[in-house]
Scaffold this motif. Structure first.
Motif, PDB file in Angstrom:
ATOM      1  N   UNK A 160       0.836  -1.214   0.000  1.00  0.00           N
ATOM      2  CA  UNK A 160       0.000   0.000   0.000  1.00  0.00           C
ATOM      3  C   UNK A 160       0.868   1.260   0.000  1.00  0.00           C
ATOM      4  N   UNK A 161       1.920   1.260   0.827  1.00  0.00           N
ATOM      5  CA  UNK A 161       2.824   2.416   0.878  1.00  0.00           C
ATOM      6  C   UNK A 161       3.577   2.604  -0.428  1.00  0.00           C
ATOM      7  N   UNK A 162       4.021   1.492  -1.006  1.00  0.00           N
ATOM      8  CA  UNK A 162       4.796   1.541  -2.251  1.00  0.00           C
ATOM      9  C   UNK A 162       3.972   2.048  -3.429  1.00  0.00           C
ATOM     10  N   UNK A 163       2.758   1.535  -3.586  1.00  0.00           N
ATOM     11  CA  UNK A 163       1.986   1.844  -4.796  1.00  0.00           C
ATOM     12  C   UNK A 163       1.706   3.335  -4.960  1.00  0.00           C
ATOM     13  N   UNK A 164       1.415   4.024  -3.866  1.00  0.00           N
ATOM     14  CA  UNK A 164       1.144   5.463  -3.962  1.00  0.00           C
ATOM     15  C   UNK A 164       2.379   6.217  -4.455  1.00  0.00           C
ATOM     16  N   UNK A 165       3.541   5.876  -3.876  1.00  0.00           N
ATOM     17  CA  UNK A 165       4.794   6.530  -4.270  1.00  0.00           C
ATOM     18  C   UNK A 165       5.170   6.139  -5.699  1.00  0.00           C
ATOM     19  N   UNK A 166       4.991   4.863  -6.025  1.00  0.00           N
ATOM     20  CA  UNK A 166       5.355   4.365  -7.353  1.00  0.00           C
ATOM     21  C   UNK A 166       4.555   5.060  -8.449  1.00  0.00           C
ATOM     22  N   UNK A 167       3.269   5.219  -8.237  1.00  0.00           N
ATOM     23  CA  UNK A 167       2.434   5.889  -9.245  1.00  0.00           C
ATOM     24  C   UNK A 167       2.855   7.353  -9.408  1.00  0.00           C
ATOM     25  N   UNK A 168       3.187   8.007  -8.288  1.00  0.00           N
ATOM     26  CA  UNK A 168       3.637   9.399  -8.369  1.00  0.00           C
ATOM     27  C   UNK A 168       4.953   9.501  -9.137  1.00  0.00           C
TER      28      UNK A 168
END
Length: 450
Positions: free
Chosen positions: A434-442
């Motif tokens: 969950x933490x990774x996906x938000x940063x990855x998309x940004x």
């Protein structure tokens, strides 16, 4: 170790090559990459954009000399650090740690973890961390002030309210933040929210002191309620540490109807079968800055044991490691499981070894990883940043209510991600994803400039 994904295996081997000997950092990277196996299978677009290759490399790593003069007139030299790890979703945000164990590996591990922790809060904060191998213990106020002023003289070149906003951590409390803020203001001639954890008289937030400990319990309560239809009420709790996090975790646990029977410091632990008297602990640790062993001289029926590791042999329902990294190993995990522990939630950063985490998950013990469970401190730091930007302050109740909502959301985001990616209830995997996906998309949207 090997990964199912040859891509992730290659990323990890590259990190090992570039950061040889940095055990804490490599441990943190391995744990996150292991969780991302199912993401790599589903999200080929992130692999093609090189997101994982980039996220394990800091955007910026700063190391500098800190020279200061002690009360005897002798020049002392320490090392200062700041890692600005990832700014995809907001300004770098993360604490400053003053402790003899601080080194490049520890700072990078903490900064890397901070990326995902900050992302989980839902607030616009990137990941960073900093500190020095200076030890404030045993130093006079004047020595601490001179060190902090020297430290900030260099650090001020790299931070700012919209660039990088440090906070406190181990060894950095209101005193140290105050000295650093005063020096920043003197150097830059501006009054901005460049540091969080400030005193209430100059821009600090109510509930910041309590935030990490309270947040840990809000997360644990939501985990018990959602996964087991249970609560903290009537539970016996063991908490390692006796600093800020442990003290306010104890306070909130008792408020929720639990009984805390053990606390520790680096020398040993106390066991009080009647429930720890928090007023006595606060007097010893917050007022006198003394050792936890003092407790047994003031409270009858309490025991003190040398060595802090054995605290995990005390029978309990809930274990909350709130001291330091890798304090809870495989042997301690087995002892807790044998004594019937039902939940473990991390209040410190990475306090459980990978082997211990594996034991908990294998035994079906609910396990809340640090980046999710102890995010209350940085969440409230984010709320302090918001108040500073508005030139406004919220009441204790308003901040506490927002904190509770953030921690409950973090649990559900982590749990839902674990379910979506085929590992329902594995909050380590869920929090990382969950933490990774938000940063990855940004990062993907922003191209490869960073």
């Amino acid at each position: 170790m090997s990964f199912k994904s040859t891509y992730l295996q290659g990323v990890y081997e590259n990190v090992c090559k570039r950061n040889a000997g940095e055990t804490e950092f490599l441990q943190a990277v391995r744990e996150v990459l292991e969780s991302l196996e199912p993401v790599v299978e589903k999200r080929d677009d992130l692999v093609k954009a090189g997101i994982i290759d980039r996220i394990v490399e800091p955007e910026r790593f700063i190391q500098f000399r800190v020279s200061w003069v002690d009360d005897n007139g002798t020049v002392q030299v320490n090392r200062g650090f700041r890692v600005q790890f990832n700014s995809a979703i907001g300004p770098y945000k993360g604490g400053l740690r003053l402790h003899p164990t601080v080194c490049a590996s520890v700072i990078k591990f903490l900064g890397f973890e901070q990326i995902f922790k900050n992302s989980l809060t839902g607030l616009p904060m990137g990941g960073g961390k900093g500190g020095s191998d200076f030890d404030p213990k045993g130093k006079s106020d004047a020595e601490v002030m001179r060190f902090c002023q020297s430290f900030m003289t260099e650090l001020s070149k790299h931070i700012g309210a919209d660039t990088d906003v440090p906070a406190g951590d181990i060894g950095v409390g209101a005193r140290e933040i105050g000295y650093m803020f005063g020096q920043y203001k003197r150097l830059r001639n501006e009054f901005t929210g460049v540091l969080t954890g400030k005193g209430l008289s100059y821009g600090g937030s109510l509930a910041r002191t309590q935030a990490t400990g309270y947040g840990l319990l809000y997360f644990t309560q939501e985990m018990l309620k959602s996964m087991k239809k249970d609560s903290m009420a009537g539970k016996t709790v063991v908490i390692s540490g006796s600093g800020n996090v442990a003290i306010y975790a104890t306070e909130k646990a008792v408020e929720m109807g639990a009984k805390v029977v053990a606390l520790s410091d680096s020398n040993g632990y106390i066991y009080d079968p009647n429930g720890v008297n928090l007023d006595v602990v606060k007097q010893i640790k917050e007022v006198e800055r003394g050792r936890i062993s003092e407790y047994v001289k003031r409270v009858s029926g309490a025991e003190y044991h040398e060595g802090c590791k054995q605290i995990w042999t005390v029978k309990c329902d809930i274990a909350l490691p709130c001291a330091t990294q890798n304090e809870l190993d495989q042997e301690s995990a087995k002892a807790l499981i044998a004594n019937g522990v039902i939940a473990v939630a991390e209040g410190a950063n990475m306090p459980s070894t990978p082997e211990a985490v594996e034991e908990f998950l294998k035994a079906g013990v609910m396990f809340a990883p640090a980046k999710a469970a102890n995010a209350g401190g940085v969440a409230t730091s984010g709320l302090e940043m918001s108040q500073n930007s508005m030139r406004y302050s919220w009441s204790f109740e308003e901040v506490d209510s927002k904190l509770k909502g953030i921690m409950e959301n973090i649990f559900h985001n982590a749990y839902n991600a674990s379910k979506e990616y085929g590992a329902e209830g594995n909050l380590v995997m869920g929090a990382n994803i969950a933490g990774f996906l938000k940063v990855a998309d940004a990062m993907k949207w922003q191209g490869v400039a960073y």
